[in-house]
Structure formats: C-alpha cells, structure tokens
Write a protein that holds these residues in place. Structure first.
Motif, PDB file in Angstrom:
ATOM      1  N   ILE A 156      11.881  -1.944  -4.586  1.00  0.00           N
ATOM      2  CA  ILE A 156      12.211  -0.744  -3.811  1.00  0.00           C
ATOM      3  C   ILE A 156      13.702  -0.433  -3.921  1.00  0.00           C
ATOM      4  CG2 ILE A 156      12.278   0.257  -1.502  1.00  0.00           C
ATOM      5  CD1 ILE A 156       9.777  -1.457  -0.858  1.00  0.00           C
ATOM      6  N   TYR A 157      14.535  -1.462  -3.771  1.00  0.00           N
ATOM      7  CA  TYR A 157      15.980  -1.248  -3.896  1.00  0.00           C
ATOM      8  C   TYR A 157      16.345  -0.786  -5.306  1.00  0.00           C
ATOM      9  CZ  TYR A 157      17.284  -3.198   0.658  1.00  0.00           C
ATOM     10  OH  TYR A 157      17.457  -3.408   2.005  1.00  0.00           O
ATOM     11  N   MET A 158      15.658  -1.341  -6.299  1.00  0.00           N
ATOM     12  CA  MET A 158      15.946  -0.951  -7.676  1.00  0.00           C
ATOM     13  C   MET A 158      15.579   0.511  -7.909  1.00  0.00           C
ATOM     14  SD  MET A 158      14.934  -3.114 -11.030  1.00  0.00           S
ATOM     15  CE  MET A 158      15.410  -2.613 -12.671  1.00  0.00           C
ATOM     16  N   GLY A 159      14.444   0.932  -7.335  1.00  0.00           N
ATOM     17  CA  GLY A 159      14.049   2.329  -7.447  1.00  0.00           C
ATOM     18  C   GLY A 159      15.048   3.272  -6.808  1.00  0.00           C
ATOM     19  N   GLY A 202       0.809  -1.212   0.000  1.00  0.00           N
ATOM     20  CA  GLY A 202       0.000   0.000   0.000  1.00  0.00           C
ATOM     21  C   GLY A 202       0.841   1.260   0.000  1.00  0.00           C
ATOM     22  N   TYR A 203       1.870   1.285   0.837  1.00  0.00           N
ATOM     23  CA  TYR A 203       2.753   2.453   0.886  1.00  0.00           C
ATOM     24  C   TYR A 203       3.431   2.690  -0.467  1.00  0.00           C
ATOM     25  CZ  TYR A 203       2.524   2.829   6.011  1.00  0.00           C
ATOM     26  OH  TYR A 203       2.110   3.004   7.298  1.00  0.00           O
ATOM     27  N   TYR A 204       3.814   1.606  -1.127  1.00  0.00           N
ATOM     28  CA  TYR A 204       4.599   1.735  -2.358  1.00  0.00           C
ATOM     29  C   TYR A 204       3.743   2.098  -3.565  1.00  0.00           C
ATOM     30  CZ  TYR A 204       8.269   0.738  -5.757  1.00  0.00           C
ATOM     31  OH  TYR A 204       9.205   0.845  -6.755  1.00  0.00           O
ATOM     32  N   PHE A 205       2.539   1.527  -3.645  1.00  0.00           N
ATOM     33  CA  PHE A 205       1.738   1.682  -4.854  1.00  0.00           C
ATOM     34  C   PHE A 205       0.567   2.653  -4.725  1.00  0.00           C
ATOM     35  CE2 PHE A 205       3.691  -2.515  -5.584  1.00  0.00           C
ATOM     36  CZ  PHE A 205       4.219  -2.299  -6.842  1.00  0.00           C
ATOM     37  N   ASN A 206       0.144   2.948  -3.514  1.00  0.00           N
ATOM     38  CA  ASN A 206      -1.025   3.796  -3.335  1.00  0.00           C
ATOM     39  C   ASN A 206      -0.632   5.260  -3.440  1.00  0.00           C
ATOM     40  OD1 ASN A 206      -3.344   5.150  -2.555  1.00  0.00           O
ATOM     41  ND2 ASN A 206      -3.871   3.663  -0.972  1.00  0.00           N
ATOM     42  N   SER A 207      -1.008   5.890  -4.541  1.00  0.00           N
ATOM     43  CA  SER A 207      -0.593   7.277  -4.790  1.00  0.00           C
ATOM     44  C   SER A 207      -1.153   8.239  -3.750  1.00  0.00           C
ATOM     45  CB  SER A 207      -1.037   7.712  -6.191  1.00  0.00           C
ATOM     46  OG  SER A 207      -2.444   7.628  -6.317  1.00  0.00           O
ATOM     47  N   ARG A 208      -2.250   7.869  -3.104  1.00  0.00           N
ATOM     48  CA  ARG A 208      -2.828   8.757  -2.093  1.00  0.00           C
ATOM     49  C   ARG A 208      -1.909   8.893  -0.888  1.00  0.00           C
ATOM     50  NH1 ARG A 208      -8.658   6.157  -1.387  1.00  0.00           N
ATOM     51  NH2 ARG A 208      -7.336   4.303  -1.529  1.00  0.00           N
ATOM     52  N   GLY A 229       8.363   4.038   4.223  1.00  0.00           N
ATOM     53  CA  GLY A 229       7.422   3.188   4.947  1.00  0.00           C
ATOM     54  C   GLY A 229       7.311   1.815   4.317  1.00  0.00           C
ATOM     55  N   ALA A 230       7.315   1.775   2.985  1.00  0.00           N
ATOM     56  CA  ALA A 230       7.238   0.498   2.276  1.00  0.00           C
ATOM     57  C   ALA A 230       8.446  -0.372   2.602  1.00  0.00           C
ATOM     58  CB  ALA A 230       7.155   0.739   0.773  1.00  0.00           C
TER      59      ALA A 230
END
Length: 274
Positions: A92-95, A54-60, A67-68
């Motif tokens: 996440i690490y790749m980003g 949710g933290y990673y994909f939820n734009s809101r 947090g992700a």
C-alpha cells in the motif's frame, strides 16, 4: 563524590525504561497471555487483515486503498509480528510512492518469514524506484540464486535493470537474456534487451528485440516508443508515426503516452522516408 549516586540512579532509570518497554510490548503482543488470549489476538489480527486484503484487491470495492490502510494498521496493532500484514502494508505504501515506509514493512516481513520471496521481490522493486541500484542488486542476486524462488525470470529482469541503470551493459544483457530464457513470454525483458542494444549502437538487433516485445505483448506501450524513436532517427517517418500513434492510443495520459505524443508533434508532415 557526586558521580556514583548519579550513575546508580541512571542505571535504575535505564532498568525502569527497559522494563516499561517490555511491559508495553507484552500488552501489545500478549506476552505471558494464556492460549485463549493469544488465540483472540491472532483472530483479531486476521480479521482486520482479511478486511484490508479485500479492500485492496477486490475490484468490486473499487480498490478502497484508504480502507485497506486503516485495516492493515489495525491488524499490525493487534499483532506486530504478522508477516503478511507487513507485506500488504508495504504494498500500500509503495502504491502511494512512500517507498521508505514500504521498505521498512518489507524488511520486517522478511525478518519474520525469511523465505517470503514475494516480500523480497517487492523490497527490490522499492529500491529500484528509489534508484538504490546497489541495494536492489543485492536483493535480486540473492533471490535468483535461490532455487526455491518461483519467478526467477522476473528476478533476472529486475537485476538486469539495476545493472543497466548502473551502466554495466554486459551484466544487464546477461540477466535480460536469462530472463527471456526462463520466461519467454516476459516481454519487458525483450524490451529491456532492446534498450541495451540501442545503447551499444546495434540498431538492427535493437529493432529485433523491440519487435519481439510488441509481438508477445501487443498492448505494451513502451516498445512502440523506442521502436518509433529508432525509426524516426533513421528518417523512416511513416513507420515511426504508426508506432507513436499506437503508443498514444495504448498509454493515454501516462508517461509513455506523453512521450509518444511529444515525438509525434515533431515528425514532418506527410511521413515517408525523407
């Protein structure tokens, strides 16, 4: 006389270390735990994974990457064999451009779930980012040969890019064409095939594929740069200026925006064929 007792103690010590490692692993993943304990471990891992997702994909939540990361690591602490959590950790690490750690997690996800094609695709992408062309080729050749892989067009495009960077233009061209055949709307493959044509000094066909990329994806900045560069080299400064300006507008402060802006600054004033 001294070696035998030392060897005996060494063996005992090694056995102790092995037993300790197994015990610690069991504490982590619940070896020998009853069904209820295992269920709680899975629930804990799932709970933290859902939060991370949710933290990673939820734009809101404004893509709360920190947090992700915290939550996905908690998920993996609860269950180190959670393939989807390894996949998310790798993303996440790749980003964050920590590609070595990303690769480690993608490999673990694949080891746990051999048909995890998304993880394999991301593993190949991480290799591409690091310039490990041979490793990327190995990953994508395996993917595109598997009939269960649902996005072979993307795989062929990435495989073509690895061959392009290796300098094998024939293989690059073949895979870019296959990508276009399998996924006609994949404008990046059209752009990349245009780059092959530029390398081969076939300017007419290069322009053809670059224009196709723009037609399919008008907001895709990169082909505007290559098309403008080709036109500038041919002293068609009016069209070159138009393409560089469009590129700057689309790409802003990105790599392509900077390149197009730099090219704009070198064009003669007034434009036209000079």
């Amino acid at each position: 006389m001294v070696l035998r007792p030392m060897l005996k103690h060494s063996r005992n010590f090694a056995s102790f270390i092995l037993s300790l490692g197994l015990a610690l692993n069991c504490l982590t993943v619940g070896c020998g735990a009853g069904p209820e304990a295992k269920r709680k471990i899975k629930e804990t891992a799932q709970y933290h994974y859902n939060l991370a997702h949710g933290y990673y994909f939820n734009s809101r939540r404004a893509n709360n990457v920190d947090g992700a990361m915290q939550e996905v690591l908690k998920s993996l602490k609860a269950d180190p064999n959670y393939a989807e959590a390894h996949m998310l950790a790798g993303m996440i690490y790749m980003g964050r451009e920590i590609h070595v750690k990303a690769i480690r997690h993608f490999k673990k996800a694949i080891a746990l779930k051999p048909n995890y094609y998304k993880a394999a695709n991301n593993l190949g992408a991480a290799y591409l980012h690091l310039g490990r062309w041979d490793d990327a080729i190995k990953v994508y050749e395996s993917l595109v040969s598997n009939i269960m892989y649902v996005t072979p067009g993307h795989g062929h495009n990435n495989l073509g890019w690895a061959w392009y960077k290796r300098g094998n233009l024939d293989k690059a061209s073949r895979h870019f064409r296959m990508a276009i055949n399998l996924a006609p709307q994949l404008c990046v493959a059209q752009n990349n095939l245009g780059l092959v044509m530029l390398k081969q000094k076939n300017l007419r066909r290069a322009v053809k594929y670059l224009r196709r990329a723009i037609k399919k994806c008008p907001n895709y900045a990169e082909p505007y740069y290559h098309l403008g560069r080709t036109q500038s080299d041919a002293q068609n400064f009016t069209d070159a200026r138009s393409n560089f300006e469009r590129c700057v507008k689309l790409a802003g402060d990105s790599k392509w925006g900077d390149r197009c802006d730099q090219r704009l600054s070198t064009l003669p004033r007034g434009g036209g064929m000079e």
